[in-house]
Motif scaffolding. Structure first.
Motif, PDB file in Angstrom:
ATOM      1  N   GLY A 183       0.797  -1.223   0.000  1.00  0.00           N
ATOM      2  CA  GLY A 183       0.000   0.000   0.000  1.00  0.00           C
ATOM      3  C   GLY A 183       0.827   1.270   0.000  1.00  0.00           C
ATOM      4  N   VAL A 231       1.951  -3.467  -4.391  1.00  0.00           N
ATOM      5  CA  VAL A 231       0.797  -4.351  -4.204  1.00  0.00           C
ATOM      6  C   VAL A 231       1.196  -5.802  -3.943  1.00  0.00           C
ATOM      7  CG1 VAL A 231      -0.734  -2.872  -5.554  1.00  0.00           C
ATOM      8  CG2 VAL A 231       0.487  -4.748  -6.685  1.00  0.00           C
ATOM      9  N   VAL A 241      -5.035   0.176   2.360  1.00  0.00           N
ATOM     10  CA  VAL A 241      -5.469  -1.030   1.658  1.00  0.00           C
ATOM     11  C   VAL A 241      -6.624  -1.676   2.414  1.00  0.00           C
ATOM     12  CG1 VAL A 241      -4.731  -3.361   1.040  1.00  0.00           C
ATOM     13  CG2 VAL A 241      -3.202  -1.418   0.651  1.00  0.00           C
ATOM     14  N   ILE A 282      -5.206  -7.128   3.092  1.00  0.00           N
ATOM     15  CA  ILE A 282      -3.901  -7.700   2.754  1.00  0.00           C
ATOM     16  C   ILE A 282      -3.978  -9.208   2.942  1.00  0.00           C
ATOM     17  CG2 ILE A 282      -1.454  -7.774   3.335  1.00  0.00           C
ATOM     18  CD1 ILE A 282      -1.675  -4.901   4.313  1.00  0.00           C
ATOM     19  N   VAL A 339      -2.161  -7.207  -2.129  1.00  0.00           N
ATOM     20  CA  VAL A 339      -3.443  -6.519  -1.985  1.00  0.00           C
ATOM     21  C   VAL A 339      -4.513  -7.422  -2.568  1.00  0.00           C
ATOM     22  CG1 VAL A 339      -4.827  -4.516  -2.618  1.00  0.00           C
ATOM     23  CG2 VAL A 339      -2.375  -4.255  -2.164  1.00  0.00           C
TER      24      VAL A 339
END
Length: 200
Positions: A25, A42, A169, A172, A192
């Motif tokens: 992120g 990501v 984000v 995760i 992500v």
DNA sequence: ATATCGATTATCT
DNA sequence: GATAATCGATATG
């Protein structure tokens, strides 16, 4: 007004796996002579002390010596006769630990990334191919061993930096690492959830 | 959609 | 001489 700031070395988690997660992120930014490229981080992987899959497993060599630099230095290696891959060292001087940057979501300099990759950006499928994978993102950002190995991400003059732009984000996800033959079961790959630019 | 394979070279055994 | 923290192309279902 959203806060955008460079990360400080002192705020990095002390643990390599925790750092791999922490960097998801955040933004990687490269100010090359050709111009700036930046992208959302990501996908990452952790390579820890005593890790059979880590390049430092058998000790320090000429190739892997920047893994042993104080946390926050770039380790760039060349692999399969074709590709560069970018890591950040994670531990105190003399102790090898690293996070491999595996994929970015392009933010700034998308046209330059396409030129560097020798690619077109006609649709989202081709956009994904710019930075989805460690070799691709290094090529898109103009990262090479010759230029970037051993650089300090946290030097005030560094052209390769990590930024927190305030983005958060949603989710995760942790999975096993990719492309390795040893210790392949450990869930030290972070990504992500649902992001288009994650590799595979 | 998944599977397999060749490219190409630095590094280590 | 073998291997590698990969990619892109080709084949096949």
């Amino acid at each position: 007004m959203r806060t955008v700031r460079r990360l400080r070395r002192s705020e990095l988690p002390a643990d390599t796996v925790a750092l791999a997660r922490y960097l998801i992120g955040k933004t990687l930014s490269h100010d090359a002579p050709e111009g700036r490229t930046s992208g959302r981080i990501v996908e990452t992987e952790a390579y820890v002390v005593g890790d059979a899959a880590a390049h430092a497993f058998r000790g320090q060599t000429a190739r892997n010596r920047s893994l042993f630099l104080r946390r926050g230095h770039a380790y760039v290696y060349f692999i399969y006769g074709n590709h560069y891959c970018l890591n950040v060292s994670c531990l105190p001087d003399g102790t090898p630990g690293a996070v491999l940057f595996r994929a970015l979501e392009p933010l700034v300099g998308i046209e330059r990334m396409a030129v560097a990759r020798g690619a077109l950006i006609a649709n989202s499928k081709q956009l994904k191919l710019l930075t989805s994978g460690p070799g691709r993102m290094a090529q898109a950002f103009g990262v090479t061993r010759e230029r970037d190995n051993g650089k300090d991400f946290f030097d005030t003059k560094s052209d390769l930096i990590i930024v927190d732009d305030g983005h958060r984000v949603r989710k995760i996800e942790a999975t096993p690492r990719i492309g390795i033959t040893k210790a392949a079961d450990l869930p030290w790959r972070y990504l992500v959830h649902g992001n288009l630019f994650v590799s595979r």
